[in-house]
Scaffold this motif. Structure first.
Motif, short mmCIF file in Angstrom:
data_model
loop_
_atom_site.label_atom_id
_atom_site.label_comp_id
_atom_site.label_asym_id
_atom_site.label_seq_id
_atom_site.Cartn_x
_atom_site.Cartn_y
_atom_site.Cartn_z
N ASP A 261 55.85 69.91 -2.47
CA ASP A 261 57.21 69.72 -2.98
C ASP A 261 57.67 70.99 -3.69
OD1 ASP A 261 59.59 68.74 -3.86
OD2 ASP A 261 58.78 67.01 -4.91
N LEU A 262 58.83 71.51 -3.27
CA LEU A 262 59.34 72.77 -3.83
C LEU A 262 60.39 72.57 -4.91
CD1 LEU A 262 59.79 74.86 -0.54
CD2 LEU A 262 57.77 74.66 -2.01
N ARG A 263 60.63 71.35 -5.35
CA ARG A 263 61.67 71.11 -6.34
C ARG A 263 61.34 71.75 -7.70
NH1 ARG A 263 62.25 64.84 -6.65
NH2 ARG A 263 59.99 65.07 -6.51
N SER A 264 62.39 72.11 -8.40
CA SER A 264 62.22 72.66 -9.75
C SER A 264 61.95 71.53 -10.73
CB SER A 264 63.48 73.41 -10.16
OG SER A 264 64.58 72.51 -10.28
N ASP A 265 61.52 71.89 -11.93
CA ASP A 265 61.29 70.89 -12.98
C ASP A 265 62.58 70.15 -13.32
OD1 ASP A 265 58.63 71.57 -13.11
OD2 ASP A 265 58.89 72.98 -14.78
N ALA A 266 63.70 70.86 -13.27
CA ALA A 266 64.99 70.23 -13.58
C ALA A 266 65.32 69.17 -12.53
CB ALA A 266 66.09 71.29 -13.63
N GLN A 267 65.04 69.47 -11.26
CA GLN A 267 65.30 68.49 -10.20
C GLN A 267 64.37 67.29 -10.32
OE1 GLN A 267 67.40 68.00 -7.62
NE2 GLN A 267 68.70 69.70 -8.27
N LEU A 268 63.12 67.55 -10.68
CA LEU A 268 62.18 66.44 -10.87
C LEU A 268 62.66 65.50 -11.98
CD1 LEU A 268 58.77 68.33 -10.67
CD2 LEU A 268 59.55 66.55 -9.11
N THR A 269 63.13 66.09 -13.06
CA THR A 269 63.61 65.29 -14.18
C THR A 269 64.86 64.50 -13.80
OG1 THR A 269 62.71 66.89 -15.76
CG2 THR A 269 64.41 65.37 -16.57
N LYS A 270 65.79 65.13 -13.10
CA LYS A 270 67.04 64.48 -12.74
C LYS A 270 66.83 63.34 -11.76
CE LYS A 270 71.80 65.46 -11.42
NZ LYS A 270 72.78 66.50 -11.06
N SER A 271 65.94 63.54 -10.80
CA SER A 271 65.70 62.50 -9.80
C SER A 271 64.89 61.34 -10.36
CB SER A 271 64.98 63.08 -8.58
OG SER A 271 63.64 63.42 -8.91
N GLY A 272 64.04 61.64 -11.34
CA GLY A 272 63.16 60.62 -11.87
C GLY A 272 62.10 60.18 -10.87
N TYR A 273 61.90 60.98 -9.83
CA TYR A 273 60.97 60.62 -8.76
C TYR A 273 60.05 61.81 -8.49
CZ TYR A 273 59.21 59.42 -4.13
OH TYR A 273 58.40 59.17 -3.07
N ARG A 274 58.75 61.58 -8.62
CA ARG A 274 57.78 62.65 -8.41
C ARG A 274 57.01 62.42 -7.12
NH1 ARG A 274 56.86 66.10 -12.53
NH2 ARG A 274 57.95 65.65 -14.48
N GLN A 275 56.98 63.44 -6.30
CA GLN A 275 56.24 63.40 -5.04
C GLN A 275 55.63 64.79 -4.83
OE1 GLN A 275 57.77 61.21 -1.53
NE2 GLN A 275 57.66 63.17 -0.48
N PRO A 276 54.44 65.03 -5.40
CA PRO A 276 53.87 66.38 -5.38
C PRO A 276 53.50 66.89 -4.00
CG PRO A 276 52.28 64.79 -6.22
CD PRO A 276 53.58 64.06 -6.11
N SER A 277 53.30 65.98 -3.04
CA SER A 277 52.94 66.42 -1.69
C SER A 277 53.71 65.62 -0.66
CB SER A 277 51.43 66.25 -1.45
OG SER A 277 51.05 64.89 -1.59
N PHE A 278 53.70 66.11 0.57
CA PHE A 278 54.43 65.48 1.67
C PHE A 278 53.51 65.42 2.88
CE2 PHE A 278 57.03 65.74 5.50
CZ PHE A 278 57.97 64.75 5.29
N PHE A 279 53.53 64.29 3.59
CA PHE A 279 52.79 64.22 4.85
C PHE A 279 53.40 63.18 5.77
CE2 PHE A 279 50.51 61.66 1.68
CZ PHE A 279 50.46 60.41 2.29
N LYS A 280 53.30 63.45 7.06
CA LYS A 280 53.87 62.59 8.09
C LYS A 280 52.97 62.63 9.32
CE LYS A 280 58.27 62.93 8.99
NZ LYS A 280 59.57 63.43 9.51
N LEU A 281 52.71 61.47 9.90
CA LEU A 281 51.91 61.38 11.12
C LEU A 281 52.76 60.75 12.21
CD1 LEU A 281 49.20 61.70 12.58
CD2 LEU A 281 48.58 59.42 11.77
N THR A 282 52.80 61.39 13.37
CA THR A 282 53.59 60.92 14.49
C THR A 282 52.74 60.86 15.74
OG1 THR A 282 55.64 61.87 13.61
CG2 THR A 282 55.60 61.41 15.97
N VAL A 283 52.82 59.75 16.46
CA VAL A 283 52.18 59.63 17.77
C VAL A 283 53.24 59.08 18.72
CG1 VAL A 283 51.30 57.31 17.26
CG2 VAL A 283 50.27 58.65 19.11
N GLY A 284 53.34 59.66 19.91
CA GLY A 284 54.42 59.25 20.80
C GLY A 284 54.11 59.47 22.26
N TYR A 285 55.08 59.07 23.07
CA TYR A 285 54.95 59.22 24.53
C TYR A 285 56.31 59.55 25.10
CZ TYR A 285 52.96 58.54 29.14
OH TYR A 285 52.49 58.76 30.41
N SER A 286 56.34 60.52 26.03
CA SER A 286 57.56 60.91 26.72
C SER A 286 57.54 60.34 28.13
CB SER A 286 57.67 62.44 26.78
OG SER A 286 57.73 62.99 25.48
N PHE A 287 58.52 59.50 28.44
CA PHE A 287 58.58 58.88 29.76
C PHE A 287 59.46 59.69 30.70
CE2 PHE A 287 57.73 55.58 26.69
CZ PHE A 287 56.73 54.84 27.29
#
Length: 258
Positions: A232-258
């Motif tokens: 997460d690249l947010r500044s301390d000010a953005q963290l405080t304003k949002s009230g939401y902390r997410q120090p890391s990010f991850f996503k898993l995708t599995v799919g098929y192209s027809f």
């Protein structure tokens, strides 16, 4: 004699015509099938939760295609306070047009319809609670790949004086190290931009994530899997304003192209 010959000729012509229809039918069907394509993915996201996604297209010419897509959003991370509670079985469905503007580069503007309770701010789901004008730019060449997406989620007033609007975008680029494996960087941001009755300075970021991704794909097309991570690249000010902390990010995708 002449009548008999005419009848035989007519029967022979009909038989030939029938054979031509039977022979050409599979070819026509194959040509029709080749105009349609679809990608279906299953996604698990630290913020949005689990959500299936599909994107289809039907070719109209060599360089244009009609497109449609849908996202079956789950409840996501309700602790983030999006809409102030449950998302109401949030669903997104849209249509658009795809344009091949250069070799391996395409532009796909679309507009989606939202149903649920997130952008409308209602406590109960509603059909057509908002719209999502969005744009996707894709890159797929022999050795490089990438995608830029930007969508603006605008909520409609369905009786609740407070609506919610969001800006969501990402950009990624990678290198195909082999026909089977590719890797690159992914940048993604989700921003609350305000809404009805929101103060002028209400906007803030839920996350701004940057990190690597790896992808494995069938060289002949079909199945693929991608894992994306980041910080997460947010500044301390953005963290405080949002009230939401997410120090890391991850996503898993599995799919098929027809």
């Amino acid at each position: 004699m002449k009548n008999r010959f005419t009848k035989v000729l007519a029967k022979a012509s009909a038989l030939i015509a029938l054979c031509l229809v039977l022979v050409s039918a599979p070819v026509l069907a194959q040509e029709e099938d080749s105009r349609f394509s679809m990608d279906v993915t299953l996604n698990s996201d630290i913020f949005f939760g689990f959500y299936p996604f599909f994107a289809g297209s039907y070719s109209l010419s060599e360089k244009t295609a009609f497109t449609f897509y849908g996202i079956l959003w789950s409840g996501g991370n309700n602790d983030a306070g999006l809409g102030g509670g449950a998302w109401g079985n949030w669903t997104e469905f849209g249509v658009g047009m795809n344009f091949d503007v250069a070799d391996g580069i395409n532009i796909n503007p679309q507009i989606g319809l939202l149903s649920g309770s997130l952008t409308s701010g209602l406590g109960t789901p509603v059909l057509g609670e908002g719209i999502v004008p969005n744009l996707t730019i894709g890159l797929d060449k022999a050795k490089t790949e990438g995608e830029i997406y930007i969508g603006y989620y605008h909520g409609f007033d369905h009786g609740n004086p407070s609506t919610n609007n969001y800006l969501h975008y990402w950009a990624n680029a990678g290198y195909k190290l082999s026909p089977f494996f590719s890797a690159g960087l992914h940048l993604e941001q989700l921003r609350y931009t305000g809404g009805n009755n929101a103060p002028s300075d209400a906007a803030y970021d839920f996350y701004v994530a940057l990190g690597p991704y790896v992808q494995f794909a069938d060289p002949n097309g079909g199945a693929f899997a991608r894992f994306t991570s980041g910080a997460d690249l947010r500044s301390d000010a953005q963290l405080t304003k949002s009230g939401y902390r997410q120090p890391s990010f991850f996503k898993l995708t599995v799919g098929y192209s027809f």
